[in-house]
Design a protein around this motif. Structure first.
Motif, PDB file in Angstrom:
ATOM      1  N   ARG A 104       7.922   9.368 -20.661  1.00  9.22           N
ATOM      2  CA  ARG A 104       6.830   8.902 -19.928  1.00  9.22           C
ATOM      3  C   ARG A 104       6.892   7.513 -19.224  1.00  9.22           C
ATOM      4  O   ARG A 104       5.802   6.816 -19.122  1.00  9.22           O
ATOM      5  N   MET A 105       8.173   7.458 -18.930  1.00 10.77           N
ATOM      6  CA  MET A 105       8.311   6.154 -18.094  1.00 10.77           C
ATOM      7  C   MET A 105       7.739   6.242 -16.555  1.00 10.77           C
ATOM      8  O   MET A 105       7.917   7.117 -16.012  1.00 10.77           O
ATOM      9  N   ASP A 106       7.110   5.221 -16.139  1.00  8.72           N
ATOM     10  CA  ASP A 106       6.665   5.055 -14.694  1.00  8.72           C
ATOM     11  C   ASP A 106       8.019   5.126 -13.844  1.00  8.72           C
ATOM     12  O   ASP A 106       8.903   4.297 -14.072  1.00  8.72           O
ATOM     13  N   ARG A 107       7.867   6.139 -12.880  1.00  7.74           N
ATOM     14  CA  ARG A 107       8.903   6.064 -11.777  1.00  7.74           C
ATOM     15  C   ARG A 107       8.015   5.813 -10.696  1.00  7.74           C
ATOM     16  O   ARG A 107       6.954   6.601 -10.255  1.00  7.74           O
ATOM     17  N   GLU A 161       0.634  -1.214   0.107  1.00  6.99           N
ATOM     18  CA  GLU A 161      -0.147   0.021   0.048  1.00  6.99           C
ATOM     19  C   GLU A 161       1.002   1.362   0.153  1.00  6.99           C
ATOM     20  O   GLU A 161       0.362   2.232  -0.066  1.00  6.99           O
ATOM     21  N   GLY A 162       2.141   1.167   0.426  1.00 10.97           N
ATOM     22  CA  GLY A 162       3.162   2.207   0.290  1.00 10.97           C
ATOM     23  C   GLY A 162       3.626   2.542  -0.848  1.00 10.97           C
ATOM     24  O   GLY A 162       4.610   3.380  -1.149  1.00 10.97           O
ATOM     25  N   ILE A 163       3.485   1.645  -1.933  1.00 13.99           N
ATOM     26  CA  ILE A 163       3.858   2.057  -3.203  1.00 13.99           C
ATOM     27  C   ILE A 163       3.271   2.978  -4.078  1.00 13.99           C
ATOM     28  O   ILE A 163       1.989   3.167  -4.299  1.00 13.99           O
ATOM     29  N   VAL A 164       4.089   4.135  -4.368  1.00  6.87           N
ATOM     30  CA  VAL A 164       3.670   5.489  -4.852  1.00  6.87           C
ATOM     31  C   VAL A 164       4.467   5.784  -6.023  1.00  6.87           C
ATOM     32  O   VAL A 164       5.499   5.495  -6.208  1.00  6.87           O
ATOM     33  N   GLY A 165       3.672   6.434  -7.075  1.00 12.74           N
ATOM     34  CA  GLY A 165       4.263   6.776  -8.253  1.00 12.74           C
ATOM     35  C   GLY A 165       5.024   8.177  -8.184  1.00 12.74           C
ATOM     36  O   GLY A 165       4.644   9.262  -7.248  1.00 12.74           O
ATOM     37  N   LEU A 166       5.896   8.566  -9.002  1.00  8.01           N
ATOM     38  CA  LEU A 166       6.675  10.016  -9.122  1.00  8.01           C
ATOM     39  C   LEU A 166       6.023  10.414 -10.455  1.00  8.01           C
ATOM     40  O   LEU A 166       5.893   9.815 -11.452  1.00  8.01           O
TER      41      LEU A 166
END
Length: 237
Positions: A169-172, A158-163
Motif C-alpha cells: 500500500r505504498m504510494d506510487r 498539476e501533472g503529478i499523478v498517482g499510480l
C-alpha cells in the motif's frame, strides 16, 4: 543485497569485491559476478552480468539545496548480457547504469522521491523528482542525446499523478503530460518503502514505456520496517 563488514571489502583500480560478489572494469564496460544466498527463502543466486557502454557520462546533478547529495547517470543506455546458473536465467537487451552518493544518509535529506527512465529512438529521457525532509521539492529533467545533456521542461505540479498501490500500500506517483494518464504495465519490485515498475506514460511531449521507481524514506526509518530489513538483507560479519 547482503550487508557485510569492512573485512569483506577488497578493491583496487579496476575491481571491487564485497564478500563473494564483485564487479570488475573491462575494456568494454563492467562485469558483475554474483554469488549470494537469497532471502527470506534461502536459495543460491549465482551468475554474471556484463554491461557494455561506449562512454561514461561525466555529469552529476545536485538533488538537494545544500548539495550534500548527488546523482550521476553514468551510462544512460548500454547493453546488458545476463547469464545465471541459479536460477537458470539468460537475457540480453538495453539497460541503464547510474549512481547516487552523498555526505549523509538519504533519510536525513529526503522524505520521498520518484524517478523514471524512458528509452526513445533518439534519446534517453530521465526524470528525478525529490521531496526534501522540510517539504520542498526539486526536479531534475534531462535528455541524453548523442552523449550530450539536454534539459527539458517536465509537467508542472498539476501533472503529478498517482499510480495503483501495491501489496504494501505504498504510494506510487509520477509526472504526466496533461490529459495523459500513465498506466501501470508491470510491478517489478514491491517493498514496504520501495517500488519499481514498468509504466506507460508521457513526459515532456514524448510517450513510451518507462522504468519507474518510488521511494518513501519516512517508511524506511519506521521501527517496523527497520525490524524487517534483516529478513530481506542478511547481515554477515
Amino acid at each position: 543485497m547482503t550487508e557485510r563488514g569492512a573485512s569483506s571489502l577488497r578493491r583496487d583500480e579496476t575491481s571491487f569485491s564485497i564478500g563473494t560478489s564483485s564487479v570488475e572494469r573491462t575494456p568494454s564496460g563492467l562485469e558483475f559476478r554474483i554469488d549470494e544466498r537469497c532471502m527470506p527463502v534461502p536459495r543460491p543466486l549465482k551468475g554474471s552480468i556484463k554491461v557494455t557502454f561506449e562512454e561514461v557520462m561525466p555529469h552529476a546533478f545536485a538533488l538537494d539545496r545544500l548539495g550534500k547529495h548527488s546523482w550521476r547517470p553514468l551510462a544512460p543506455r548500454l547493453r546488458v548480457d545476463l547469464a545465471f546458473d541459479n536460477p537458470d536465467l539468460h537475457w540480453s537487451g538495453d539497460g541503464y547504469l547510474d549512481m547516487n552518493y552523498g555526505s549523509e544518509p538519504l533519510e536525513t535529506a529526503f522524505s520521498k522521491w520518484s524517478w523514471s527512465r524512458m528509452h526513445l529512438s533518439d534519446r534517453t529521457r530521465l526524470l528525478y523528482d525529490v521531496t526534501e525532509s522540510d517539504g520542498r521539492s526539486h526536479c531534475v529533467a534531462i535528455d541524453v542525446v548523442d552523449g550530450e545533456i539536454v534539459p527539458y521542461v517536465p509537467p508542472g505540479p498539476e501533472g503529478i499523478v498517482g499510480l495503483p498501490k501495491g501489496l504494501w500500500r505504498m504510494d506510487r506517483w509520477t509526472r504526466s503530460d496533461p490529459g495523459v494518464k500513465p498506466a501501470l504495465v508491470r510491478a517489478l519490485e514491491d517493498a514496504p518503502f520501495y517500488t519499481r515498475s514498468l509504466i506507460d506514460g508521457s513526459i515532456g511531449g514524448r510517450r513510451g514505456l518507462m522504468v519507474h521507481e518510488s521511494v518513501d524514506l519516512r517508511r524506511f526509518v519506521s521501527p517496523v520496517v527497520q525490524a524487517m530489513l534483516p529478513f530481506r538483507m542478511p547481515r554477515l560479519r
